[in-house]
Each structure stands twice: as structure tokens, then as C-alpha cells.
Design a protein around this motif. Structure first.
Motif, short mmCIF file in Angstrom:
data_model
loop_
_atom_site.label_atom_id
_atom_site.label_comp_id
_atom_site.label_asym_id
_atom_site.label_seq_id
_atom_site.Cartn_x
_atom_site.Cartn_y
_atom_site.Cartn_z
N ASN A 1 0.42 -1.31 -0.11
CA ASN A 1 0.14 0.28 0.19
C ASN A 1 1.12 1.31 -0.30
OD1 ASN A 1 -3.10 -0.39 -0.52
ND2 ASN A 1 -2.54 -1.15 2.31
N TYR B 1 -0.15 5.77 0.97
CA TYR B 1 -1.03 6.18 1.77
C TYR B 1 -0.45 7.64 1.16
CZ TYR B 1 2.10 8.42 5.25
OH TYR B 1 3.36 9.54 5.25
N ARG C 1 -17.01 2.50 3.87
CA ARG C 1 -15.99 1.42 3.63
C ARG C 1 -17.13 0.04 3.08
NH1 ARG C 1 -13.99 2.90 8.99
NH2 ARG C 1 -12.07 3.00 8.85
N GLU D 1 -12.11 -5.35 -2.54
CA GLU D 1 -11.03 -6.21 -1.84
C GLU D 1 -9.29 -5.79 -2.20
OE1 GLU D 1 -14.21 -6.94 -2.15
OE2 GLU D 1 -14.68 -7.96 -0.28
N HIS E 1 -7.07 -2.69 -1.54
CA HIS E 1 -6.48 -2.96 0.06
C HIS E 1 -6.69 -1.07 0.61
CE1 HIS E 1 -5.05 -7.04 -0.97
NE2 HIS E 1 -4.34 -5.96 -2.51
N ARG F 1 -7.28 0.98 3.85
CA ARG F 1 -7.23 0.86 4.58
C ARG F 1 -8.14 2.22 5.16
NH1 ARG F 1 -6.92 -4.13 4.33
NH2 ARG F 1 -6.02 -4.73 5.55
N HIS G 1 -8.00 5.44 8.44
CA HIS G 1 -7.72 5.48 9.58
C HIS G 1 -7.75 7.38 9.98
CE1 HIS G 1 -5.15 2.35 9.10
NE2 HIS G 1 -4.31 2.93 8.13
N ARG H 1 -4.85 4.39 2.83
CA ARG H 1 -4.21 3.47 2.56
C ARG H 1 -4.65 2.79 1.31
NH1 ARG H 1 0.55 1.98 6.64
NH2 ARG H 1 -0.73 2.52 8.78
N THR I 1 -9.72 7.90 -3.02
CA THR I 1 -10.91 7.42 -1.34
C THR I 1 -10.71 8.94 -0.66
OG1 THR I 1 -9.64 5.56 -1.72
CG2 THR I 1 -10.46 6.01 0.80
N ASN J 1 -0.07 -4.65 3.25
CA ASN J 1 -0.89 -3.59 3.89
C ASN J 1 -0.24 -2.21 4.23
OD1 ASN J 1 -3.60 -4.48 2.78
ND2 ASN J 1 -3.33 -6.71 4.19
#
Ligand SMILES: [Zn+2]
Length: 444
Positions: free
Chosen positions: A199, A201, A240, A245, A248, A250, A252, A276, A286, A346
Motif C-alpha cells: 500500500n 498512503y 467502507r 478488496e 486494499h 485502509r 484511519h 492507504r 478515497t 498492507n
């Protein structure tokens, strides 16, 4: 094995104690990103003793040791210097609260071990190219406040050491990068050869502006910044279900601040948000969703959003195990596994940025237990964590550069960069432009 290969192994074996002592010394003095002064001085001293030409203070603490200019490709061996914030680790420094819980000290020891072997005159004479040993600063995440401070102090890309080194031209003579790390994905074998996709970010610091009022007397006169924040985070949670999938993703959040006193309507909240994903496009996509959530929530309550983008790391472009790695691991008689195109990590590393400009020959190694960045991380097998990777680096570099550097030249010819240095800097600078709701609306 050729005579030079035997000699490489012999030299590293005969300096085992020195290499292990070096690793222990670095592990005992952990330093955070862009502050690795002691680590840099120690590394520079060892490389200078080998007769290499040493340049210091690159991106503040970086150290590059070069051979005298030699015709042919340049391979740059990377060793990361920084420790990670982990104050409960038994070896954490009580003042800066960092520890070598990501094994970067092992990388440095391996780089030093390889330098010892490759500095040998006979070995050097057999190579058609040059090698640089580069101790780089700041691989771990740098928080928003520290970035701001570093920026004021003249670090143009304070988000990561490698990015700043690219920006300042410190890698301009590099043709191939050689990197290593302790295993970052579950691998039981001694070595994992190649570079799995990983990944990247992007992050941002968001300030939510509301309006203060007495929480009991006239809350209707206030705009609650905490309500905007929690609504935005709630929306991100619901978004989400749209993540694929294979991307990947993520997401936060950390709320740094959300009001001052309990009896006033909070008028300011500060959040750091990190996205990420496996591609630059998906990270951007995203991040746009995240920004819509913030603006939507602010609109609903009548507040305002200020966004400060924080530079991230680019995803790793996966690279198979190069022949020189496979041959070296086979010669050393250890267990190993090759990366497949389905493997995925990841987590994120600024090695991803390097893979957008250079072919990155990479392997990871074992010899530790516990979790990366965890309080229980420790090296348990010095042979596997320090000595074996030193031999792997030296043998691989030798194979790439021997016989007119035929293997190195093949790698260079077969590599398609995404960016050159200027293109990279432009991309990063554009991603750091502060967007406003209005400019985004115009784009849409
Ligand atoms: Zn690491």
C-alpha cells in the motif's frame, strides 16, 4: 562459487563480531526520523575507515559513502537509520521514547557488513560499476506538527527521508537501488526475495471550525465542531462498504482535539486522517470521498473545514526476485521463498517512492520475534538478522556488476520508471496544494 564470492563470505565471517557489535550499539541508541545524528556519525565513521568517500548531512542526517567513480552502473545500497516511537519497548530511549522495533539497526549492520566485503581491492577490481552505501533518515511516519517544524527548517519534503533525498538530487547517480528489511509479511523462511506490492498512503490534518456558545444557556447559538467530526467519521465508516478488496483500502482517524471545556460547545476540532490503498489513483479517489464526508458534515451543521494535506508514501510497484538474489540465496544454503505477484503488504514504506523512479532489488530476512513496531520485537538470531543479509547484499551486488555488469544492465534496460526527478517533485507538490471546497466543486 567464484574466488571473489568465496572471499566476500570469508571477509564477512571474519568481521562477525564487529558487525554484531555495531548492530547492538545502534539498537542501544535509537533516534527518531531526521534526528539520527549519533547513528549517522557512527555509520559515517565506519564507512570512512573503509576508505570510502563519505558525504554527510544529506536531507539533514543522511550519509552516502561512494567508491571512486568507476565506469558502469551505480548500485546504491540503502540502510534506514530511524527508530520508531514505542515508549514501552524495553530498549526504548527514555528521552526520545523511540526504539528499534522495526529492525532498521539490522539493515544498517547488514549494509556495513556488505561494505566491508565490497571494499576489498580484489573484489572491487572484478566489478564493472560502482557502489554507494546510503544510510537514509526518516522512514517511519512523521506527524503533522513535526513536519511543519522541519519545513520551516528547510526540509522541502518532510514526510519522508527518501522523498527529500530524491528532491535534493542525492540519488541522481543511482541506477539500481538495493534495499532490505526484516520480514514485513508472515514468512517462515530465512529470506523472502523480491519486492511484494504494498500500500501507499496520503494523509491530511483537518481543522473543523464551529462556533462556541454556553453548553447549557444557549447551545442553539453554537456550532459543535465535535458533532461535525463524529458525523464525518461515521460517514467514512459507512463508505467502507464501497471499498474493493483488491484496492486494499485502509482508513484511519486520530482526533487530536475536539473542544476545550465541557461546558462550552466545542468550536474547534483537529483530526489527522490517513488513507492507504494499493494505487495512487485509489488513494486520490478515497481521499476525495473523505473530504466530501468532512464538507458534508460541516454543511449540515453550518461549520467550516480547513484541510492541510500531508505527503504520504507511494505504493510499492511489485518486483519479482531478480536472478542475482536467487543465486545468492542458493549459494548460502538457506531457506528462501520468492515473491509472487499475488503477495501483498498492507503497510506502507517510502521504498514505494523509490520504485516509481528506480529498479529496486529487494529482499527481507528473518532472525527476530515479536510484532513489528511492538514492545515485544527483538532480534533473536544475530546470524540470520545481521550476517546473512550482509552476505546477501554483497553477493547480489557482486553478481549484478561482474562480467561487464551484464545483469545490472539488463535490469536497467527492463525498467520503466513512472517519474523522473522533476516529474516526481511536481506530483508531490501538486498533492500538497491545499484544496478548498470551492476548487473541488469547480473540478467536479
Ligand atoms: Zn521499517
Amino acid at each position: 562459487m567464484t574466488r571473489e564470492e568465496e572471499k566476500i563470505i570469508r571477509i564477512i565471517d571474519s568481521h562477525k563480531d564487529e558487525i554484531i557489535a555495531f548492530a547492538s550499539d545502534i539498537a542501544g541508541h535509537p533516534e527518531p526520523g531526521f534526528e539520527e545524528e549519533r547513528t549517522a556519525a557512527k555509520t559515517a565513521a565506519v564507512l570512512r575507515d573503509l576508505g570510502l568517500e563519505v558525504h554527510t548531512d544529506l536531507a539533514r542526517t543522511g550519509v552516502r559513502a561512494d567508491w571512486m567513480e568507476q565506469d558502469g552502473p551505480n548500485i546504491t545500497v540503502i540502510g534506514e537509520m530511524d527508530a520508531i516511537g514505542c515508549r514501552t519497548h524495553p530498549m526504548a530511549d527514555p528521552h526520545n521514547q523511540t526504539a528499534h522495533a522495526c529492525g532498521h539497526h539490522a539493515q544498517l549492520a547488514a549494509m556495513i557488513g556488505a561494505a566491508l566485503a565490497l571494499a576489498d581491492e580484489e573484489v572491487r577490481a572484478s566489478l564493472s560499476g560502482s557502489v554507494s552505501f546510503f544510510a537514509v533518515p526518516a522512514e517511519e511516519y512523521i506527524d503533522a506538527d513535526k513536519r511543519k517544524r522541519l519545513k520551516k527548517e528547510g526540509i522541502g519534503f518532510p514526510g519522508s527521508g527518501k522523498s527529500e533525498l530524491i528532491r535534493t538530487g542525492a540519488f541522481d547517480r543511482t541506477d539500481i537501488m538495493m534495499t532490505t528489511h526484516v520480514h514485513m509479511v508472515p514468512v517462515s523462511e530465512d529470506l523472502y526475495l523480491g519486492n511484494p506490492a504494498c500500500n501507499g498512503y496520503a494523509a491530511e490534518r483537518v481543522t473543523v471550525r464551529g462556533k462556541a456558545a454556553h453548553a447549557a444557556i444557549d447551545p442553539w447559538d453554537g456550532v459543535n465542531a465535535l458533532s461535525i467530526t463524529s458525523s464525518a467519521i461515521q460517514m467514512m465508516g459507512l463508505m467502507r462498504e464501497t471499498f474493493r478488496e483488491e484496492d486494499h483500502v485502509r482508513l484511519h482517524n486520530v482526533i487530536r482535539k475536539a473542544g476545550d471545556v465541557i461546558n462550552s460547545v466545542p468550536d474547534e476540532a483537529v483530526i489527522e486522517t490517513k488513507v492507504r490503498a494499493g494505487s495512487l489513483e485509489c488513494i486520490e479517489h478515497t481521499m476525495n470521498m473523505v473530504n466530501r464526508a468532512y464538507e458534508g458534515a460541516a454543511y449540515a451543521f453550518g461549520g467550516r473545514i480547513e484541510t492541510e494535506p500531508l505527503q504520504g508514501y507511494m505504493p510499492i510497484r511489485w518486483r519479482k526476485a531478480d536472478q542475482a538474489l536467487i543465486e545468492s540465496a542458493s549459494q548460502l544454503g538457506v531457506s528462501f521463498r520468492e515473491v509472487t505477484e499475488y503477495d501483498f503488504n498492507n503497510a506502507c514504506t517510502d521504498v514505494g517512492d523509490l520504485t516509481h523512479l528506480f529498479p529496486v532489488v529487494n529482499f527481507t530476512f528473518n532472525g527476530f520475534e515479536g510484532k513489528l513496531h511492538g514492545t515485544d520485537f527483538r532480534i533473536t538470531d544475530e546470524e540470520k538478522a545481521y550476517i546473512l543479509p550482509a552476505k546477501m547484499i554483497a553477493l547480489t551486488v557482486y553478481k549484478l556488476l561482474k562480467e561487464d555488469a551484464i545483469q545490472a544492465k539488463e535490469i536497467i534496460q527492463g525498467f520503466q520508471p513512472v517519474f523522473d526527478r522533476e516529474g516526481y517533485c511536481r506530483y508531490v507538490e501538486n498533492s500538497l496544494k491545499t484544496e478548498t471546497a470551492d476548487s473541488r466543486k469547480q473540478e467536479a
